[in-house]
Design a protein around this motif. Structure first.
Motif, PDB file in Angstrom:
ATOM      1  N   GLN A   1       0.831  -1.201   0.000  1.00  0.00           N
ATOM      2  CA  GLN A   1       0.000   0.000   0.000  1.00  0.00           C
ATOM      3  C   GLN A   1       0.869   1.255   0.000  1.00  0.00           C
ATOM      4  OE1 GLN A   1      -2.735   0.161   3.263  1.00  0.00           O
ATOM      5  NE2 GLN A   1      -3.771   1.981   2.512  1.00  0.00           N
TER       6      GLN A   1
ATOM      7  N   HIS B   1       4.089   5.627  -5.537  1.00  0.00           N
ATOM      8  CA  HIS B   1       4.032   5.618  -7.008  1.00  0.00           C
ATOM      9  C   HIS B   1       3.083   6.707  -7.504  1.00  0.00           C
ATOM     10  CE1 HIS B   1       4.081   4.070 -11.071  1.00  0.00           C
ATOM     11  NE2 HIS B   1       2.762   4.033 -11.052  1.00  0.00           N
ATOM     12  N   HIS B   2       1.925   6.838  -6.857  1.00  0.00           N
ATOM     13  CA  HIS B   2       0.962   7.867  -7.250  1.00  0.00           C
ATOM     14  C   HIS B   2       1.528   9.269  -7.003  1.00  0.00           C
ATOM     15  CE1 HIS B   2      -2.405   5.226  -8.231  1.00  0.00           C
ATOM     16  NE2 HIS B   2      -2.013   4.490  -7.214  1.00  0.00           N
TER      17      HIS B   2
ATOM     18  N   ARG C   1       2.364   1.729  -3.464  1.00  0.00           N
ATOM     19  CA  ARG C   1       1.371   2.263  -4.402  1.00  0.00           C
ATOM     20  C   ARG C   1       1.173   3.762  -4.181  1.00  0.00           C
ATOM     21  NH1 ARG C   1      -1.064  -2.673  -3.450  1.00  0.00           N
ATOM     22  NH2 ARG C   1      -2.391  -1.840  -1.799  1.00  0.00           N
TER      23      ARG C   1
END
Length: 71
Positions: A21, A27-28, A24
């Motif tokens: 999580q 990454h965003h 992610r």
């Protein structure tokens, strides 16, 4: 499977889920930063073009004034 091993395995799985999580989310954030950087670069180029245009206009007007004063 012994209860302590089972608990440890479940904890490890939760920890891996937390890590996934976080990755992610990072990454965003990186994608968002890339978009913002591109937008800011476009704005800087536009401002640079506007400054160049104004400089040309002012130079031309100053040349006219100098010609009027010396002509």
């Amino acid at each position: 499977m012994a209860p302590s091993i089972s608990r440890q395995l479940h904890q490890d799985i939760r920890d891996l889920g937390d890590v996934a999580q976080t990755v992610r989310a990072q990454h965003h954030l990186i994608q968002a930063l890339s978009i913002i950087q591109s937008q800011h670069t476009e704005l800087l180029h536009a401002q640079g073009d506007a400054i160049t245009s104004l400089r040309r206009e002012h130079t031309a007007k100053l040349d006219q004034i100098i010609t009027m004063l010396t002509g």
